[in-house]
Write an enzyme that holds these catalytic residues in place. Structure first.
Site, short mmCIF file in Angstrom:
data_model
loop_
_atom_site.label_atom_id
_atom_site.label_comp_id
_atom_site.label_asym_id
_atom_site.label_seq_id
_atom_site.Cartn_x
_atom_site.Cartn_y
_atom_site.Cartn_z
CB SER A 179 -0.95 -0.03 1.21
OG SER A 179 -1.87 1.04 1.16
CB THR A 180 1.33 4.08 2.37
OG1 THR A 180 -0.07 4.19 2.60
CG2 THR A 180 1.96 5.46 2.33
CG HIS A 205 -4.15 -0.91 -0.81
ND1 HIS A 205 -3.90 -0.80 0.54
CD2 HIS A 205 -4.67 -2.15 -1.01
CE1 HIS A 205 -4.26 -1.93 1.13
NE2 HIS A 205 -4.72 -2.77 0.21
#
Length: 367
Positions: A179-180, A205
């Site tokens: 994700s991040t 994501h």
């Protein structure tokens, strides 16, 4: 509790007001200033020393990319980019991530009402992730600026050598979630893999409209073929398949072949695509033939499924805390017993290939 101080930079007064309203509705953050252009923003940033900046990519006088470069050089600060949902917007957004932006959101539609709560949650989650980020700048030519941000300066990697087709005929494959900070982490790993690596399925994501551009950019710099996954296509060695931004990606089988399956279901752990869905499909299809990799990201998406996959026979690698932008998803997976190894980002590809070399040969298919 000290609130997260945010400066909002956007040339649209309506967007500035909307972002301010969203941010100020949260108990743990506040908009301390807004700016219509980078020149006014610069004065606010000097005066207020914000924790996070939201930065529009397309602005008059100086575009967001040029301003981002100056921020990273002179006053490294976590930045969340606000991007338009266009092909051009996607390309510029990935350039911003390469330059050190922590994450991005798409520009809000001023007429949306039904989806505003989800949009507000996305923005505020990314601001929290940016604030929590262990900030790494790996691209700046000025190493003193990178060091100021606590960066690890990564040297350019030599092109990977082919492995003599050692893995191309095996049943082994890799499932990867992030994700991040994941866009750059994925690039670091895939650039180190040779053309005869096992197939890789990846859930990052990311909103719809950006994943194809992401895959295309990776395909230009990697020896393996990188593409956005399509439903029902055969999974081939030497290929990486990126989950589309509006579909869950699952591993499936069609006779003797692995295939990509796309599912238009509800979000899982508030994400679509979800790492949980990808890893769960690995447990259901052929866990003993899978190497799972969990990379940087906020939250816990995929952590439980990774632990379940390991119990079913997979071999799992998690990115270590020091090299993560946000040590959320790997930490949760490790805490649940889902990791066989915890490895620095720039060593993950090597450990993956070392493990494959050690186990060698064609693996029996165990469903």
């Amino acid at each position: 509790m000290n609130k997260i101080k945010v400066v909002v930079v956007d040339d649209s007064a309506l967007i500035r007001n909307l972002m301010t309203k969203i941010i100020n509705s949260q108990p743990d953050m506040e908009t301390v200033a807004t700016a219509p252009d980078p020149f006014i923003a610069r004065e606010h940033i000097k005066r207020l020393n914000p924790d996070v900046i939201t930065l529009d990519i397309e602005m008059p006088k100086m575009d967001g990319i040029e301003f981002l470069e100056r921020i990273m050089r002179l006053r490294p600060t976590p930045v969340v980019m606000v991007s338009t949902l266009t092909d051009k917007g996607a390309d510029v957004t990935f350039k911003a991530l390469e330059l050190g932006a922590v994450d991005f959101v798409t520009k809000p539609k001023l007429d949306i009402s039904q989806g505003m709560l989800d949009y507000a949650n996305e923005i505020t989650d990314k601001i929290r992730a940016a604030h929590a980020a262990r900030y790494r700048l790996t691209k700046l030519p000025d190493k003193s600026a990178a060091a100021l941000a606590g960066a690890e300066v990564v040297k350019p990697m030599a092109a990977p050598a082919a492995l003599g087709n050692r893995f191309a005929a095996t049943e082994k494959l890799v499932l990867m979630g992030s994700s991040t900070g994941g866009t750059e982490a994925i690039r670091v790993i895939l650039e180190q893999l040779p053309t005869d690596s096992p197939a890789i399925l990846i859930t990052q994501h990311m909103p719809a409209g950006f994943t194809k551009s992401f895959a295309d950019r990776l395909n230009q710099v990697c020896q393996i073929t990188v593409k956005e996954a399509t439903h029902g296509e055969r999974v081939l060695p030497g290929h990486a398949y990126i989950a589309p931004g509006d579909k869950h990606l699952k591993l499936g089988r069609n006779g003797a072949n692995y295939i990509c399956q796309l599912e238009d279901g509800e979000p899982v752990n508030r994400h679509k695509p979800s790492v949980e869905v990808l890893f769960k499909s690995g447990t259901e299809v052929s866990p003993r033939n899978i190497i799972g990799i969990m990379l940087t990201g906020m939250g816990k998406d995929g952590a439980q499924a990774m632990a379940d996959m390991k119990k079913a026979g997979s071999y799992n690698i998690c990115q270590d805390e020091a090299s993560c932008v946000v040590f959320g998803m790997p930490r949760e997976a490790i805490a649940l017993g889902g990791a066989d190894e915890v490895v620095a980002l720039n060593q993950i590809a090597k450990r993956l290939l070392d493990h494959l070399s050690k186990i060698g040969g064609r693996a029996a298919i165990r469903v």
